[in-house]
Design an enzyme around this catalytic site. Structure first.
Site, PDB file in Angstrom:
ATOM      1  N   SER A 226      23.792  18.697  17.744  1.00  0.00           N
ATOM      2  CA  SER A 226      24.172  18.448  19.129  1.00  0.00           C
ATOM      3  C   SER A 226      23.698  19.835  19.919  1.00  0.00           C
ATOM      4  O   SER A 226      23.483  21.008  19.546  1.00  0.00           O
ATOM      5  CB  SER A 226      25.533  18.508  19.464  1.00  0.00           C
ATOM      6  OG  SER A 226      26.047  17.377  18.623  1.00  0.00           O
TER       7      SER A 226
HETATM    8  N1  SAH Z   1      27.983  18.529  14.286  1.00  0.00           N
HETATM    9  C1  SAH Z   1      26.834  18.187  13.517  1.00  0.00           C
HETATM   10  C2  SAH Z   1      26.646  16.668  13.917  1.00  0.00           C
HETATM   11  C3  SAH Z   1      25.543  16.123  13.242  1.00  0.00           C
HETATM   12  S1  SAH Z   1      25.195  14.594  13.655  1.00  0.00           S
HETATM   13  C4  SAH Z   1      25.751  19.089  13.831  1.00  0.00           C
HETATM   14  O1  SAH Z   1      25.620  19.430  15.019  1.00  0.00           O
HETATM   15  O2  SAH Z   1      24.794  19.449  13.299  1.00  0.00           O
HETATM   16  C5  SAH Z   1      26.474  13.680  12.904  1.00  0.00           C
HETATM   17  C6  SAH Z   1      26.492  13.563  11.335  1.00  0.00           C
HETATM   18  O3  SAH Z   1      27.778  12.790  10.936  1.00  0.00           O
HETATM   19  C7  SAH Z   1      25.199  13.166  10.733  1.00  0.00           C
HETATM   20  O4  SAH Z   1      24.685  13.843   9.580  1.00  0.00           O
HETATM   21  C8  SAH Z   1      25.761  11.852   9.954  1.00  0.00           C
HETATM   22  O5  SAH Z   1      24.896  11.710   8.694  1.00  0.00           O
HETATM   23  C9  SAH Z   1      27.164  12.252   9.873  1.00  0.00           C
HETATM   24  N2  SAH Z   1      28.104  10.949   9.621  1.00  0.00           N
HETATM   25  C10 SAH Z   1      27.943   9.707  10.103  1.00  0.00           C
HETATM   26  N3  SAH Z   1      28.581   8.760   9.646  1.00  0.00           N
HETATM   27  C11 SAH Z   1      29.608   9.732   8.597  1.00  0.00           C
HETATM   28  C12 SAH Z   1      30.544   9.369   7.757  1.00  0.00           C
HETATM   29  N4  SAH Z   1      31.188   8.131   7.775  1.00  0.00           N
HETATM   30  N5  SAH Z   1      31.190  10.437   7.157  1.00  0.00           N
HETATM   31  C13 SAH Z   1      30.521  11.513   7.133  1.00  0.00           C
HETATM   32  N6  SAH Z   1      29.410  11.917   7.914  1.00  0.00           N
HETATM   33  C14 SAH Z   1      29.073  10.938   8.558  1.00  0.00           C
END
Ligand code: SAH
Length: 217
Positions: A67
């Protein structure tokens, strides 16, 4: 963690980002200090490293994104962290927010469903000696019931509806921050657990990747 604010590559870019966050209205000094201390460039792929301190979202592989720093800062402010909290993060992604949380809270639990991202985040956090974090790989859409209750739960991906079982994993006065909606429309919602009921507060429009899993999309 070794504060890297005043040394090493990107130090000036990082200071500029912190000033930008402050000008945008982030007043919490602990949050600003965390952004000054955590080297965001260590959490993004080499190909986009030159943009690590721009206030933009960046690709981190596997069709996922880290993000915008402004979004992370706002979400952290909405969590009202004092340093004492046990925090659950769903969607570790790059691990950058995990590192910020590790500085701003007492204990952090973080789950990522994609093994490749989980491994990369684990390496980056280890290299920076982040100690108060427990990482798991798998579907976090049902939370982490064995480690509950949490004072703060941050969901980094958009859920189809308000996840009741996550609300149940909050302590009294605990805060849950979750984007709700599909690829078209999402709203960031904050839930605060009271003694007897949950207070649900819409915050703003949001744009996140989908929460994929048993209780996700
Ligand atoms: N705060 C992180 C957000 C990454 S994007 C950053 O800024 O780096 C969101 C993440 O959620 C992705 O890596 C995706 O793979 C993960 N995600 C999606 N569904 C999920 C689930 N059910 N359990 C764990 N992670 C999940």
């Amino acid at each position: 963690m070794v504060p890297q604010a005043l040394k090493g590559a990107y130090a000036r870019d990082r200071q500029r980002l912190v000033a930008e966050l402050q000008e945008s209205g982030i007043e919490d000094l602990a949050i600003l200090h965390a952004f000054a201390s955590v080297p965001r460039h260590r959490f993004v792929p080499e190909a986009v490293r030159h943009r690590a301190y721009a206030n933009v979202a960046l690709p981190i592989g596997c069709s996922q994104t880290i993000s915008r720093p402004g979004v992370h800062a706002l979400h952290l402010a909405l969590c009202r962290l004092t340093g004492e909290e046990r925090v659950l993060e769903i969607g570790t992604g790059s691990g950058f927010q995990t590192a910020l949380l590790a500085l701003l809270a007492a204990e952090v639990y973080s789950i990522e469903r994609l093994p490749q991202l989980a491994d990369t985040a684990r390496c980056a956090l280890k290299e920076l000696n982040v100690g108060n974090v427990q990482l798991a790989t798998g579907d976090g859409s049902a939370g982490w019931p064995e480690a509950a209750p949490f004072d703060v739960i941050l969901v980094g991906a958009a859920a189809p509806e308000l996840p009741a079982f996550l609300c149940e994993q909050l302590s009294v006065n605990g805060r849950l921050l979750v984007p709700i909606g599909d690829g078209e429309r999402q709203e960031l919602v904050r839930v605060v657990r009271g003694e007897t009921e949950f207070h649900v507060e819409p915050i703003d429009r949001a744009r996140f990747v989908p929460l994929v899993g048993r209780h996700g999309w």
